[in-house]
Each structure stands twice: as C-alpha cells, then as structure tokens.
Scaffold this active site. Structure first.
Site, PDB file in Angstrom:
ATOM      1  N   LYS A   1       0.828  -1.219   0.000  1.00  0.00           N
ATOM      2  CA  LYS A   1       0.000   0.000   0.000  1.00  0.00           C
ATOM      3  C   LYS A   1       0.857   1.261   0.000  1.00  0.00           C
ATOM      4  O   LYS A   1       0.447   2.284  -0.543  1.00  0.00           O
ATOM      5  CB  LYS A   1      -0.988  -0.016   1.171  1.00  0.00           C
TER       6      LYS A   1
ATOM      7  N   LYS B   1      -3.922  -9.617  -6.883  1.00  0.00           N
ATOM      8  CA  LYS B   1      -5.203 -10.055  -6.300  1.00  0.00           C
ATOM      9  C   LYS B   1      -6.328  -9.122  -6.745  1.00  0.00           C
ATOM     10  O   LYS B   1      -6.086  -7.936  -7.010  1.00  0.00           O
ATOM     11  CB  LYS B   1      -5.084 -10.129  -4.771  1.00  0.00           C
TER      12      LYS B   1
ATOM     13  N   LYS C   1     -11.079  -4.348  -4.499  1.00  0.00           N
ATOM     14  CA  LYS C   1     -12.168  -3.409  -4.763  1.00  0.00           C
ATOM     15  C   LYS C   1     -11.675  -1.993  -4.975  1.00  0.00           C
ATOM     16  O   LYS C   1     -12.396  -1.148  -5.497  1.00  0.00           O
ATOM     17  CB  LYS C   1     -13.228  -3.469  -3.654  1.00  0.00           C
TER      18      LYS C   1
HETATM   19  P1  ATP Z   1      -8.738  -2.931  -0.606  1.00  0.00           P
HETATM   20  O1  ATP Z   1      -8.939  -3.087  -2.059  1.00  0.00           O
HETATM   21  O2  ATP Z   1      -9.305  -1.660  -0.049  1.00  0.00           O
HETATM   22  O3  ATP Z   1      -7.342  -3.228  -0.164  1.00  0.00           O
HETATM   23  P2  ATP Z   1      -9.783  -5.524  -0.246  1.00  0.00           P
HETATM   24  O4  ATP Z   1     -10.601  -5.749  -1.448  1.00  0.00           O
HETATM   25  O5  ATP Z   1      -8.486  -6.217  -0.142  1.00  0.00           O
HETATM   26  O6  ATP Z   1      -9.636  -3.999   0.059  1.00  0.00           O
HETATM   27  P3  ATP Z   1     -10.687  -5.903   2.488  1.00  0.00           P
HETATM   28  O7  ATP Z   1     -11.811  -5.120   3.018  1.00  0.00           O
HETATM   29  O8  ATP Z   1      -9.327  -5.482   2.900  1.00  0.00           O
HETATM   30  O9  ATP Z   1     -10.750  -5.943   0.899  1.00  0.00           O
HETATM   31  O10 ATP Z   1     -10.888  -7.441   2.779  1.00  0.00           O
HETATM   32  C1  ATP Z   1     -12.070  -8.055   3.237  1.00  0.00           C
HETATM   33  C2  ATP Z   1     -11.884  -9.555   3.200  1.00  0.00           C
HETATM   34  O11 ATP Z   1     -11.868 -10.026   1.858  1.00  0.00           O
HETATM   35  C3  ATP Z   1     -10.568 -10.026   3.826  1.00  0.00           C
HETATM   36  O12 ATP Z   1     -10.807 -11.191   4.579  1.00  0.00           O
HETATM   37  C4  ATP Z   1      -9.697 -10.343   2.656  1.00  0.00           C
HETATM   38  O13 ATP Z   1      -8.738 -11.343   2.942  1.00  0.00           O
HETATM   39  C5  ATP Z   1     -10.716 -10.850   1.656  1.00  0.00           C
HETATM   40  N1  ATP Z   1     -10.258 -10.657   0.292  1.00  0.00           N
HETATM   41  C6  ATP Z   1      -9.936  -9.462  -0.288  1.00  0.00           C
HETATM   42  N2  ATP Z   1      -9.575  -9.637  -1.558  1.00  0.00           N
HETATM   43  C7  ATP Z   1      -9.640 -10.971  -1.801  1.00  0.00           C
HETATM   44  C8  ATP Z   1      -9.387 -11.773  -2.967  1.00  0.00           C
HETATM   45  N3  ATP Z   1      -8.983 -11.234  -4.087  1.00  0.00           N
HETATM   46  N4  ATP Z   1      -9.565 -13.109  -2.870  1.00  0.00           N
HETATM   47  C9  ATP Z   1      -9.992 -13.666  -1.716  1.00  0.00           C
HETATM   48  N5  ATP Z   1     -10.255 -12.974  -0.602  1.00  0.00           N
HETATM   49  C10 ATP Z   1     -10.088 -11.630  -0.630  1.00  0.00           C
END
Ligand code: ATP
Ligand code: LTN
Length: 350
Positions: A130, A212, A215
């Site tokens: 980040k 990965k 969002k």
């Molecule tokens: P950001 O994009 O803001 O970093 P994020 O999409 O990674 O956010 P979080 O709110 O940080 O989402 O994560 C919520 C949950 O979703 C966490 O348990 C995280 O491990 C899971 N998660 C996020 N992205 C993935 C993915 N691509 N595949 C599987 N699990 C995910």
C-alpha cells in the site's frame, strides 16, 4: 453478563451449552465488495453462523489509512452493512457493527502498539504494497494498521478469523502480539486461528491475473462487484485476460488467467479442477467464460435483490448497527478494563 453474546431482542443467549467458539472478522468500506471479498471471506461468514458465536464488523477506521471522501465513506459504510445482511448475516444470532461505534478497539490498540515492535510492523507485506500504491500518503495509520486489526480480534478473544489468504500475515502478528502480552502480563488473550477457504482464498484480478482482485483497483474491468448486474458480469468475464493456448487447464504458473477463472468456477460449483477440465475439453474460452459468468450471476442476483430491499430501509440498517455496537461494546469494554488494569493504568473512581 456472561461471556456469551447476548441477544438484545430476546434478552437471552442464543446458544445452548457447551460454550461455542467465537468468530470475529472485518471488511473495509473502501468500495463495493468484489467476488474476491465474497468468496474469500463474506460467504463463509454467513455459513459459519450456525456453528459459532459471530461478530462481523465494517472496518471503517482501517479504511481511513487511504484518503476517503467523507460523504462517500459514510454512504459506503451503511451500504456495506446492508450488503452483509443481504449476503445472509443474521443480525439476531450474530453481531453486526461498525468498528468506530465501539471505541474500545482504539483504546486497546494503543496498549498493543506499545507492545509491538517497529521491526515486525516493517515486515508486513500489505504495508509495503500500500505504501508503493500511495507513495504520497504513507501515513502512521497505514504502518500501525495490523495493531488495530489485532485489537479488533483480541478484544473479543476470538478463536477463529475467517479471511482471505492476503490477511494471514496479519493473523500471525496478532498471535505474536497476544503471546507476548500473555507472557508479560499473564493469560489475557486467546490466540486466534485463521479460517481461510480451500477454494477461492485468493481470487486474482481479471485484467492482471498476477495481482489479487481488489475493490480499490482503478481498473473496473479487473473485478466483478457483488452488485454488478448479469450483463456487466458477462461482459467483464468475456474481457478477462487468458492466453493463446485455447484449452481449459489448471496451471497457475503458465496459465494464471484461465486458472483464476477455474478457481472462481470451482468456488461456486464445488467442482474439482479435473472435472472442470473434462467439462470444457474441446470447447473454446468463449463457452468457458460464459459458463463462469452465468454461474457467478446466478449466485449474486438473489443477494442483489435482497440488498435493494434492505438498503431502502435505512432505519432498519441503522437500528441493526446500533444494537450490534451495544452488544459488541459490552464485551469489548470489559476486556479493555482488564488490560488497562494489567498494564498498570490507575483505574478511575466509578
Ligand atoms: P482494498 O482493495 O481496499 O485493499 P480488499 O478488497 O483487499 O480492500 P478488504 O476489506 O481489505 O478488501 O478485505 C475483506 C476480506 O476479503 C478479507 O478477509 C480479505 O482477505 C478478503 N479478500 C480481499 N480480496 C480478496 C481476494 N482477491 N480473494 C480472496 N479474498 C479476498
Ligand atoms: N485487514 C482486513 C480487514 C480487517 C479485519 C479485521 C479482518 C480489519 N480488522 C479483523 C479480520 C479481523 C482486510 O481485509 N484488509
């Protein structure tokens, strides 16, 4: 009150003895959840409710580590709560709340920060990722992010934390912090275990399958949102990056795009990779992508219908969150008082 989570509506603890294990997990309101969030975490949250005492949290404080437009953050926090309800979180048996509504999290976080080393925080890959993504805003909150996450978990003595694979390093540091505190001050915290799904623990970007799915990715074609309609889902899967081989075969190294689509398909159908390969043998990527898209849309459309209904009733969502914060605070406040006493903070006259 007892150690179990109390249900405000019935005034009773919903579960019979023996005491059930406790779950805590969180998701940031940084955007609309993607397929990755759903398969990696949220879907399991709903499934685990039958067997555990569950607390689920919208991690709004964590999302301040990246710059947020205030009005958008407020709106997304309520929307995310509504989406979690639509995805099957039962607000009577589980506790659904917003992190900032329970001030005890930040209170514990300070004490834990004083028991966490600079060196161990410097090793966190999410911090490194980040920081690289937002070089103009490498703030202190981004650095101490895992300490607040440890507080979220340890404050409820959670046994299990359902998360995607990207969060396993944060769970390890949570255990290290807990262990160190217990050694110094006597048994206080439960050491939590991760609950990472076998299929779909890491869903990759549709545009760049080495990354990965996230969002907060600026490329809208890289993710499928839980709120995307059928046409959008089909369009995004059609555009997904694959390769020129033309055969549906699971090989993460050489065929990351196709393998990611197979992982998604497997996560929604329960089919093994070999069966998926057999199902699409001799067929082109077009047929395969359409099948994946239709399967995903079939699973998401009912959630979207429910989401629309729930979000229309703002008062209901806010009521759920108020009740959730009250129930979570009862547990969290007690733990903070215990920790403050243990580390030697003079207790105020009550
Ligand atoms: P950001 O994009 O803001 O970093 P994020 O999409 O990674 O956010 P979080 O709110 O940080 O989402 O994560 C919520 C949950 O979703 C966490 O348990 C995280 O491990 C899971 N998660 C996020 N992205 C993935 C993915 N691509 N595949 C599987 N699990 C995910
Ligand atoms: N860091 C998590 C979100 C989160 C979380 C938590 C997850 C904040 N607090 C406590 C599990 C338990 C993420 O997904 N990025």
């Amino acid at each position: 009150m007892s150690e179990t989570i109390q249900n405000n509506q019935t005034g009773q603890t919903p579960q019979a003895q023996p005491k059930r294990k406790r779950i805590l997990s969180g998701i940031q309101p940084t955007g609309t959840p993607t397929l990755g969030n759903y398969v990696g975490a949220v879907r399991n949250w709903a499934l685990l409710q039958n067997d555990y005492d569950c607390l689920y949290m919208v991690a709004d404080l964590h999302s301040l580590t990246v710059r947020e437009e205030p009005a958008a953050l407020r709106r997304r926090t309520r929307e995310l709560a509504a989406l979690l309800l639509a995805a099957g979180i039962d607000p009577v048996n589980s506790v659904l709340f917003v992190q900032s509504h329970v001030p005890a999290h930040t209170q514990l976080s300070w004490v834990l920060a004083c028991n966490t080393q600079f060196g161990e925080l410097s090793r966190m890959t999410q911090f490194k990722d980040k920081s690289a993504k937002h070089p103009d805003n490498v703030n202190g909150g981004l650095f101490t992010y895992p300490v607040l996450m440890a507080a979220d978990i340890l404050i409820y003595n959670a046994d299990l934390v359902p998360v995607g694979q990207d969060q396993t390093q944060h769970l390890e540091i949570t255990r290290d912090i807990a262990q160190r505190f217990n050694n110094l001050y006597g048994p206080t915290f439960t050491l939590p275990e991760g609950y990472v799904p076998a299929a779909g623990a890491k869903i990759m970007s549709l545009a760049e399958p080495a990354k990965k799915m996230s969002k907060s990715d600026p490329n809208v074609n890289s993710f499928v949102l839980m709120t995307d309609d059928r046409d959008t889902i089909v369009r995004k899967f059609k555009r997904a990056v694959t390769d020129s081989e033309g055969s549906v075969r699971f090989d993460v190294q050489n065929k990351p795009g196709v393998s990611n689509l197979m992982t998604i398909y497997s996560a929604f159908t329960g089919k093994a990779m070999a069966d998926i390969e057999a199902e699409f043998a001799g067929k082109g990527y077009g047929d395969f992508k359409l099948a994946v898209a239709e399967t995903v849309a079939d699973a998401l459309v009912p959630i979207q219908t429910e989401y629309g209904r729930i979000l229309a009733d703002k008062a209901y969502v806010d009521g759920v969150l108020k009740d959730g914060a009250a129930r979570a605070s009862r547990l969290a406040d007690r733990l903070v008082a215990k920790v403050y006493r243990k580390v030697g903070l003079l207790q105020p006259e009550r």
